[in-house]
Design a protein around this motif. Structure first.
Motif, short mmCIF file in Angstrom:
data_model
loop_
_atom_site.label_atom_id
_atom_site.label_comp_id
_atom_site.label_asym_id
_atom_site.label_seq_id
_atom_site.Cartn_x
_atom_site.Cartn_y
_atom_site.Cartn_z
N LEU A 25 60.62 8.95 8.44
CA LEU A 25 60.75 8.71 7.00
C LEU A 25 59.39 8.48 6.37
O LEU A 25 59.14 8.91 5.22
CB LEU A 25 61.67 7.51 6.75
N ILE A 26 58.50 7.81 7.09
CA ILE A 26 57.14 7.58 6.58
C ILE A 26 56.41 8.91 6.44
O ILE A 26 55.77 9.18 5.41
CB ILE A 26 56.37 6.64 7.52
N ILE A 27 56.51 9.77 7.46
CA ILE A 27 55.83 11.07 7.41
C ILE A 27 56.38 11.92 6.27
O ILE A 27 55.61 12.58 5.54
CB ILE A 27 56.00 11.80 8.77
N ARG A 28 57.70 11.89 6.10
CA ARG A 28 58.29 12.66 5.01
C ARG A 28 57.79 12.18 3.65
O ARG A 28 57.48 13.00 2.77
CB ARG A 28 59.82 12.54 5.06
N ALA A 29 57.67 10.85 3.49
CA ALA A 29 57.18 10.30 2.23
C ALA A 29 55.72 10.65 2.00
O ALA A 29 55.31 10.98 0.88
CB ALA A 29 57.37 8.79 2.23
N VAL A 30 54.92 10.61 3.07
CA VAL A 30 53.49 10.90 2.94
C VAL A 30 53.26 12.37 2.61
O VAL A 30 52.39 12.70 1.79
CB VAL A 30 52.75 10.52 4.24
N LEU A 31 54.05 13.25 3.21
CA LEU A 31 53.88 14.69 2.96
C LEU A 31 54.22 15.06 1.52
O LEU A 31 53.75 16.11 1.02
CB LEU A 31 54.76 15.50 3.92
N ARG A 32 55.00 14.24 0.85
CA ARG A 32 55.34 14.50 -0.55
C ARG A 32 54.21 14.12 -1.50
O ARG A 32 54.23 14.47 -2.69
CB ARG A 32 56.61 13.73 -0.94
N ILE A 33 53.23 13.39 -0.97
CA ILE A 33 52.10 12.96 -1.78
C ILE A 33 50.99 14.00 -1.65
O ILE A 33 50.61 14.39 -0.54
CB ILE A 33 51.58 11.57 -1.33
N SER A 34 50.45 14.44 -2.75
CA SER A 34 49.43 15.49 -2.73
C SER A 34 48.03 14.93 -2.50
O SER A 34 47.14 15.63 -2.01
CB SER A 34 49.45 16.27 -4.05
N LYS A 72 44.91 13.38 -0.90
CA LYS A 72 44.39 13.16 0.45
C LYS A 72 44.01 11.70 0.66
O LYS A 72 44.11 11.16 1.76
CB LYS A 72 43.18 14.06 0.71
N LYS A 73 43.57 11.05 -0.41
CA LYS A 73 43.20 9.65 -0.33
C LYS A 73 44.42 8.79 0.00
O LYS A 73 44.35 7.85 0.79
CB LYS A 73 42.58 9.19 -1.65
N ALA A 74 45.56 9.16 -0.60
CA ALA A 74 46.80 8.44 -0.32
C ALA A 74 47.25 8.68 1.12
O ALA A 74 47.77 7.76 1.77
CB ALA A 74 47.90 8.89 -1.29
N HIS A 75 47.05 9.91 1.61
CA HIS A 75 47.37 10.22 3.01
C HIS A 75 46.56 9.32 3.95
O HIS A 75 47.09 8.76 4.92
CB HIS A 75 47.05 11.69 3.31
N GLN A 76 45.26 9.20 3.65
CA GLN A 76 44.37 8.41 4.49
C GLN A 76 44.76 6.93 4.45
O GLN A 76 44.75 6.24 5.48
CB GLN A 76 42.93 8.58 4.02
N LYS A 77 45.14 6.46 3.27
CA LYS A 77 45.54 5.05 3.13
C LYS A 77 46.81 4.77 3.92
O LYS A 77 46.93 3.73 4.59
CB LYS A 77 45.76 4.73 1.65
N ALA A 78 47.77 5.70 3.86
CA ALA A 78 49.02 5.53 4.61
C ALA A 78 48.76 5.55 6.10
O ALA A 78 49.34 4.76 6.86
CB ALA A 78 50.01 6.63 4.23
N LEU A 79 47.86 6.44 6.53
CA LEU A 79 47.51 6.51 7.95
C LEU A 79 46.86 5.21 8.42
O LEU A 79 47.20 4.68 9.49
CB LEU A 79 46.56 7.69 8.20
#
Length: 312
Positions: free
Chosen positions: A222-231, A233-240
């Motif tokens: 569910l986390i990966i699905r939510a992150v992939l919906r965000i365009s 890259k900074k948000a991706h890095q923060k989630a990671l």
């Protein structure tokens, strides 16, 4: 062959051999064991002290970190003192009651550890997928309740294990080729039918590891699905970065545990002392690494540690 029952011979005992085949270097091996144990205690008590002293850290994530520290302390303390007595003073005897008690506390702490990791995965899911509801969904009181539920689950799941073994007739040869009273090793000491004990141990392993890993996998899917919906890259890095510490802690716990289990069931060609050392490292390494992982990967906690180090 003579056999005894716990109820009929309360003074009878087992003999823990330590690491068979390496008796000549027991005192040498004791040095890293003792060092790992002390480092683990210092790291985890530091976590408890800093989180307890700092009001700003009285948050769900850090309460979970304290629970993890307590389970790490319990796990290593349940085996290391007796192991060091074997290595240093050749005190290999342990009563049947003491052996079953050690087995219970060791495995109950392990089950509790797994429950804390599941709760941490849920914490990360809420933090990333529903950040606006985080403060209302995961309160300190709710985390405490989840921790209590995890403790009750651990006790209820593990209590039948020593009770079943206590009803077994144990053979005259009560030499356990291990450093501690592991369930499988103690079960082999029985002269009776151990089918129920073996099945219960296997079912518990499947329920705890299988069910808990399934819940963790669901949270991260569910986390990966939510992150992939965000365009962004900074948000991706923060989630990671938010999940990195938890992923590392899971790897230090589940990987050696699964490897140790697979070694026992399928590694017939592996020497017994190799299996025993792997089983001991699986219990000693996570308590050392967990405080380091969170100290490095969690900025808020890392800053507090730096402050206390500077004061010292």
């Amino acid at each position: 062959m003579a056999s005894f029952n716990l109820s009929s011979s309360g003074s009878s005992a087992f003999t823990l051999m330590g690491i068979p085949g390496l008796e000549a270097v027991h005192k040498l091996i004791s040095n890293p064991f003792c060092m790992f144990y002390i480092i683990g205690l210092l790291g985890n008590f530091t976590v408890l002290y800093i989180v307890g002293k700092e009001q700003t850290l009285h948050k769900p994530m850090y309460l979970l970190l304290c629970m993890l520290a307590l389970t790490d302390i319990s796990t290593s303390t349940s085996i290391v003192p007796k192991t060091l007595c074997i290595f240093w003073f050749n005190l290999k005897g342990i009563t049947v009651g003491g052996c079953l008690s050690q087995m219970f506390f060791l495995h109950a702490a392990s089950v509790m550890h797994s429950a804390v990791l599941v709760t941490m995965a849920f914490d990360r899911y809420i933090a990333i997928c529903n950040p606006l509801r985080y403060a209302t969904v995961l309160t300190n009181a709710r985390i405490a309740k989840l921790g209590l539920m995890g403790l009750i689950r651990a006790v209820l799941i593990m209590l039948p294990m020593p009770l079943l073994l206590s009803r077994q007739p144990f053979c005259a040869n009560r030499i356990i080729p291990h450093t501690h009273c592991e369930h499988i090793a103690v079960t082999k000491m029985s002269c009776g039918d151990i089918t129920a004990n073996r099945m219960y141990g296997l079912i518990i392993a499947l329920i705890v590891i299988g069910f808990d890993l399934m819940l963790i996998a669901l949270s991260y899917s569910l986390i990966i699905r939510a992150v992939l919906r965000i365009s962004s890259k900074k948000a991706h890095q923060k989630a990671l970065n938010t999940c990195t510490a938890h992923i590392c802690v899971m790897l230090t716990y589940y990987t050696p545990r699964l490897f140790s289990s697979l070694t026992y069931w399928f590694g017939q060609g592996i020497a017994s002392h190799v299996y025993i050392i792997l089983a001991d490292l699986y219990l000693l390494i996570p308590p050392i690494l967990n405080p380091i992982i969170y100290g490095v990967k969690t900025k808020e906690f890392h800053d507090k540690v730096d402050i206390y180090i500077c004061k010292m």
